[in-house]
Design an enzyme around this catalytic site. Sequence first.
Site: not given
Length: 353
Positions: A240, A251, A50
């Site tokens: 993220d 993830k 990110a």
Amino acid sequence: MTQFLQSLKWENENLLILDQTMLPHKIVYRKYFHYKQVVMAIQKLIVRGAPAIGVAASYGMVLAVKSFLKEGLSGEVLKKALKEAAACFINARPTAVNLSWSVNQMLELCLVIPEKQMYKKTLEYAVHMQQQDQSICKKIAMHGAGLFVNKKNLHILTHCNTGALATSGVGTALGIITELFNRDQLNCVYIDETRPILQGSRLTASELIAANIPCKLICDNMAALVMKSKEIDAIIVGADRIAKNGDTANKIGTYALAIAASYHRIPFYVAAPFSTFDFNISSGDYIIIEERSDDEIKKIGTEWIAPAEISTFNPAFDITPYHLITAIITESGVIYHPNIETVTTYENALIKK
């Protein structure tokens, strides 16, 4: 690898991006001179993580400015083109909020400065954003390591890749782990391979080995057993996007880790910069989860590992509910027991600063 490789760099008015799809076998920097090439690099995970894609996109907007000015665009036509370029970046990886945050920052700057100064000022701001990310990573590492004062021989489990390859600095979760190693507090890091793209086995493992940090690679489905049998002291992952109540997108596989950690009563920490928070959404229910190509599951590299005709379900991220998270570690401090109240208090305190 942490010592020698940068995820990206600006040289001679071009953006150089380390192709992470080639790691660990080859170190290849690709040169980008047009913003659409950078969009493609983000989509294809040539650059990932990110913070790193946020910085890449900021330089991508600089390339857009350079290209549009060279074409002679000006006034409302130029503004429209810049807005379209910004939308291309934001849509490239919709889950990662750092991407939209950095692009919107660049777009706002473009819309208020004179056209004659636009390239110079946007480039200066992109460089500033990269340097800011480096500073943020250091602060996250210090705050995170501070949670383990007077503890030795730590066993930490991590997921995906959150180091120098995912950022412009030492990393988020992996930055904390590196700082613990530097303080002589670390015994071993257990690395999930992180299927299907294998960011753990390809990237995190390479970074830790290059830094001489003791580590062991495990398959994702071994994590619960490792928690039970290897005396894991903590799990540290990145993020993220984080909703206002503390729900966290990371993830795929992170949610399962958090559930297993809760069962085994192991602290579960999320390390992320303030820019990862999306205060416009109340919970993880509103986070868009990107779905990716079937081939990521059916192939490893160019080798087929499943029938070509099989259909797949391939979400790139999952949502970890706030109540499974022990704390969120940011550059401004630690949010213990994240929920709508603690996150809002954190946000308000930063606004007052």
